[in-house]
Design a protein around this motif. Structure first.
Motif, short mmCIF file in Angstrom:
data_model
loop_
_atom_site.label_atom_id
_atom_site.label_comp_id
_atom_site.label_asym_id
_atom_site.label_seq_id
_atom_site.Cartn_x
_atom_site.Cartn_y
_atom_site.Cartn_z
N ALA A 21 0.83 -1.21 0.00
CA ALA A 21 0.00 0.00 0.00
C ALA A 21 0.87 1.26 0.00
N THR A 22 1.98 1.20 0.72
CA THR A 22 2.89 2.34 0.79
C THR A 22 3.60 2.57 -0.54
N ALA A 23 3.78 1.52 -1.31
CA ALA A 23 4.50 1.61 -2.58
C ALA A 23 3.64 2.15 -3.72
N ILE A 24 2.32 2.21 -3.53
CA ILE A 24 1.40 2.60 -4.60
C ILE A 24 1.02 4.07 -4.45
N ASN A 25 1.19 4.83 -5.51
CA ASN A 25 0.90 6.26 -5.51
C ASN A 25 -0.58 6.46 -5.81
N ILE A 26 -1.38 6.37 -4.77
CA ILE A 26 -2.83 6.40 -4.91
C ILE A 26 -3.30 7.74 -5.50
N GLU A 27 -2.74 8.84 -5.07
CA GLU A 27 -3.20 10.15 -5.55
C GLU A 27 -2.95 10.30 -7.04
N GLU A 28 -1.77 9.92 -7.50
CA GLU A 28 -1.46 10.03 -8.92
C GLU A 28 -2.33 9.09 -9.74
N ILE A 29 -2.55 7.88 -9.24
CA ILE A 29 -3.39 6.92 -9.94
C ILE A 29 -4.82 7.43 -10.04
N THR A 30 -5.31 8.05 -8.99
CA THR A 30 -6.67 8.60 -9.01
C THR A 30 -6.79 9.68 -10.07
N ARG A 31 -5.83 10.57 -10.13
CA ARG A 31 -5.87 11.63 -11.15
C ARG A 31 -5.81 11.03 -12.56
N ALA A 32 -4.91 10.07 -12.75
CA ALA A 32 -4.71 9.51 -14.08
C ALA A 32 -5.91 8.69 -14.56
N CYS A 33 -6.59 8.03 -13.65
CA CYS A 33 -7.65 7.09 -14.04
C CYS A 33 -9.04 7.70 -14.03
N THR A 34 -9.23 8.81 -13.35
CA THR A 34 -10.59 9.38 -13.24
C THR A 34 -10.70 10.77 -13.81
N GLY A 35 -9.63 11.27 -14.44
CA GLY A 35 -9.70 12.61 -15.00
C GLY A 35 -9.92 13.68 -13.97
#
Length: 582
Positions: free
Chosen positions: A341-355
Motif C-alpha cells: 500500500a505504501t508503494a502505490i501512488n494512490i493520488e497520482e493513480i486517481t488523477r490519471a484514471c478518473t480525469g
C-alpha cells in the motif's frame, strides 16, 4: 409525474439507513458494435408515443434503449447475484420494502409493518393485489420461499444476508428442514424473527437484496440446478416490466407489465443493449440508444456538448480496490500488505484514471459515509519506506532477478483485472509502482464472468463450489458498490464468509473484526453504530486485506426525448415509472 408515497418507518429499527449494496464487479461486454434487434422492435429507438395534448407532460408509449456493459448470466436474483445487473433486477422484481433517495423506507410488496417490543420480530402486512408476470398471485409464501433459499447450501454465498434469522444457519448446515424464524401467518402476512435485534433486516427484505421470486416456478427445481433452469435466463418476476426475449451479447427486451400494482409504466418497452463502454458510447452518439449509463471519464466533455443529449452527474456510490489473497505466503503477512500500500501512488493513480473526478480513499467506504474511518491516515506513498518494510519482513531482493524472495517463495504475483480501459490504465500504474520495490506482477485481463468462475468462485472436479487456495489468484482489481449502511461488508471481511459461503475473496481473518460486525448488527443507535464501524474499518485500513484506491461519481447520458430521469445512488432505473418519451 406519478406521485410516490413517502412513508417513514414508525419503529426503532425503521429509522436506520438502507443498504444499497451488492458486490459490483466492473465487467465488460463483448466489445463489438451492437446492432438494434431487427425483428422484435423498430430499429429506430424513437417509436412514436401516443399523441400528447397541447400541454407537455408524461404520456404513454415508446421504447427506451439503455446500455448495460455485460450480458448477465443469471437473471434469477438468487443465483450468484450480480450488482452489475441490479438495475435490471429493479424493474423485474419487488421486495417487501424499497428505498427513496433520502434513504427512507417505503412500501413495496408490503403495505405496512410492525416491530416487536424486543426488536427481534418484524411482521409485514402485504398488499393482496400483487401478481407475478404469469398471472399467479404474489403471497407471503413466495416471500418465505425466497428468504429460506437465500440460506440454502447450494446458494450458500448469500447466507450472510439472512444469517441473523432464527434457524437460517441450521437450515444451511443441513440440521433443519426449514427456517424457524420465517412464519407465514396468512397468505399476505409474514413475520421474520432474528436471533438478536438486527439493524440490517429491512435491507435483507428490500428490493435491493430480498427480491421476491415465484415459489410455483422454482419449488420443484433443485437449487443446484437453478443456474441451468430456463427461468434463470427468462425470468418471471412481479416488477413494472416483464421479460420478453433476449439475444446473447446483444440485448434483453422487456415490456410494460399492464397489471403492475403501482400502475402501468409510461413507456411500452425497455431494451437493455449489451456492449462495452466504447461500443455503447458510439451507439449513443449515433442515436441508436437512448441512455448510456457509464460514460467514461475521458468522454464526459464530449458527451456534455452533444446537442441532443442530457448529461447527469450523480453519486455512483462506487469504490475501486485491490484485493489481496492472504493465503499466499507473502500476502498473508500484514507488513507486506502495508508495504505494498505504501508503494502505490494512490493520488497520482486517481488523477490519471478518473480525469480528476475521483477521490482517493483509505478504507472500503465512501468518505461521505458515517462509517468512514476519518482518523485513519492510510499508507502515504513512500517507495523508500516500502522497501524498508519489505526488508524488515524478510523479503529481500534477489540480485540476479530483481525480485524479492523469502526462503523458497518469491514475489512474482498473478494480477487479474477486467478488460476495460480504466482498469488497464490503473493496473499498469500499480505494476510500475510495485516493480519499483521488487514485486513482479504477471498481469492478466479477462471478462468478469470468466474471472469469477475460474478464480473467485472456483469449483471442484465434480462441479461443486470449493474453498479458495493460494493459487486461485494472488491479486485482483475490482469495484464495489456502496450504501449508507456498512453491514453487508460482513460478506467481504468476516472469516465465516470466504467462498463458497460469501465473498471474502482475500480469505481475511481477524477475530476482532468478526466481533465488531456482530456488535454493529446488534446496535440500533446510529451514533453507537458509527463508533463500532470506525473501529472496524480502522482495523481494515491498518491490516490492508484490500488496498482501497478511489471513489468515483457516475455520468449518465440520455437522449433529450427521454424525460423523467433522476439518476442517483438508487440506480438509474429507480424511478422508471416516471419515465416518458417525448
Amino acid at each position: 409525474m406519478k406521485r410516490k408515497p413517502n412513508w417513514r418507518l414508525l419503529s426503532l429499527l425503521a429509522v436506520l439507513l438502507l443498504v444499497i449494496f451488492s458486490v459490483i464487479a466492473v465487467g465488460c461486454g463483448p466489445g463489438e458494435e451492437a446492432e438494434p434487434p431487427e425483428d422484435p422492435v423498430d430499429p429506430d429507438p424513437t417509436d412514436d408515443p401516443d399523441e400528447p395534448d397541447e400541454d407537455e407532460g408524461p404520456r404513454q408509449g415508446g421504447t427506451v434503449q439503455i446500455s448495460i456493459h455485460l450480458d448477465p448470466e443469471n437473471l434469477c436474483p438468487l443465483v450468484i447475484p450480480d450488482g452489475t445487473v441490479a438495475r435490471v433486477y429493479d424493474v423485474l422484481f419487488n421486495g417487501l420494502v424499497k428505498a427513496n433517495p433520502e434513504w427512507e423506507w417505503e412500501p413495496d410488496a408490503a403495505e405496512e409493518w410492525e416491530v416487536s417490543e424486543d426488536a427481534r420480530t418484524v411482521t409485514f402486512y402485504m398488499r393482496d393485489d400483487l401478481t407475478f408476470h404469469d398471472g399467479q398471485p404474489l403471497t407471503a409464501h413466495d416471500v418465505k420461499f425466497t428468504l429460506k433459499h437465500m440460506a440454502h447450501p447450494d446458494l450458500g454465498e448469500q447466507l450472510v444476508r439472512v444469517d441473523s434469522i432464527v434457524g437460517a444457519r441450521e437450515f444451511h448446515e443441513g440440521e433443519a428442514d426449514g427456517v424457524e424464524g420465517l412464519e407465514v401467518i396468512d397468505d399476505y402476512t409474514i413475520s421474520i424473527t432474528t436471533n438478536e435485534p438486527d439493524a440490517s433486516i429491512f435491507s435483507t427484505v428490500s428490493r435491493d437484496i430480498g427480491r421476491i421470486i415465484p415459489k410455483h416456478i422454482w419449488e420443484d427445481v433443485p437449487p443446484a440446478e437453478w443456474s441451468r433452469h430456463d427461468a434463470n435466463r427468462e425470468p418471471i418476476g412481479s416488477g413494472p416490466f416483464k421479460f420478453v426475449e433476449r439475444e446473447s451479447d446483444d440485448y434483453i427486451m422487456l415490456e410494460a407489465f399492464e397489471d403492475y400494482h403501482e400502475g402501468r409504466p409510461n413507456i411500452d418497452r425497455l431494451i437493455w443493449r449489451i456492449g462495452d463502454d466504447e461500443a455503447m458510447l458510439g451507439a449513443l452518439m449515433n442515436e441508436e440508444i437512448d441512455i448510456h449509463v457509464r460514460v467514461p471519464f475521458d468522454d464526459v466533455d464530449m458527451v456534455e456538448n452533444l446537442s441532443f443529449a442530457n448529461l447527469y452527474d450523480h453519486d455512483a456510490s462506487q469504490t475501486q480496490y485491490i484485493g489481496l489473497n492472504t493465503l499466499h505466503p507473502a500476502l498473508g503477512e500484514v507488513k507486506v500488505r502495508q508495504a505494498m500500500a505504501t508503494a502505490i501512488n494512490i493520488e497520482e493513480i486517481t488523477r490519471a484514471c478518473t480525469g480528476g473526478y475521483g477521490e482517493p480513499i483509505v478504507a472500503p467506504r465512501l468518505p461521505s459515509c458515517w462509517s468512514y474511518p476519518t482518523e485513519c491516515e492510510g499508507w502515504p506513498y513512500d517507495p523508500d519506506r516500502a522497501r524498508e518494510m519489505l526488508d524488515e519482513a524478510g523479503w529481500t531482493v534477489n540480485s540476479d532477478t530483481g525480485v524479492r524472495e523469502k526462503g523458497d517463495d518469491d514475489m512474482v504475483l498473478d494480477w487479474y483485472h477486467i478488460d476495460r480501459t480504466m482498469e488497464g490504465r490503473l493496473a499498469a500504474l500499480v505494476q510500475q509502482n510495485l516493480e519499483d520495490v521488487g514485486i513482479k506482477m504477471d498481469m492478466q485481463s479477462m471478462d468478469f464472468a470468466t474471472f469469477a468462475d475460474q478464480h473467485l468462485l472456483p469449483q471442484d472436479d465434480d462441479g461443486n463450489p470449493r474453498s479458495l487456495t493460494k493459487d486461485d489468484f494472488h491479486i485482483y482489481l475490482m469495484a464495489i458498490g456502496q450504501g449508507a449502511d456498512p453491514q453487508p461488508f460482513e460478506r467481504q471481511f468476516h472469516s465465516d464468509y470466504s467462498p463458497p459461503r460469501g465473498h471474502n475473496f482475500p480469505s481475511y481473518s481477524n477475530a476482532r473484526v468478526d466481533e465488531l460486525f456482530l456488535e454493529m448488527r446488534r446496535t440500533l443507535d446510529l451514533d453507537d453504530r458509527a463508533e463500532v464501524a470506525h473501529e472496524l474499518f480502522g482495523i481494515l485500513c491498518e491490516e490492508v486485506p484490500w488496498i482501497s484506491v478511489f471513489s468515483t461519481p457516475a455520468f449518465t447520458a440520455a437522449h433529450e426525448r427521454v424525460q423523467g430521469l433522476d439518476p442517483n445512488v438508487l440506480q438509474v432505473t429507480w424511478n422508471v415509472l416516471d419515465w416518458w418519451v417525448e
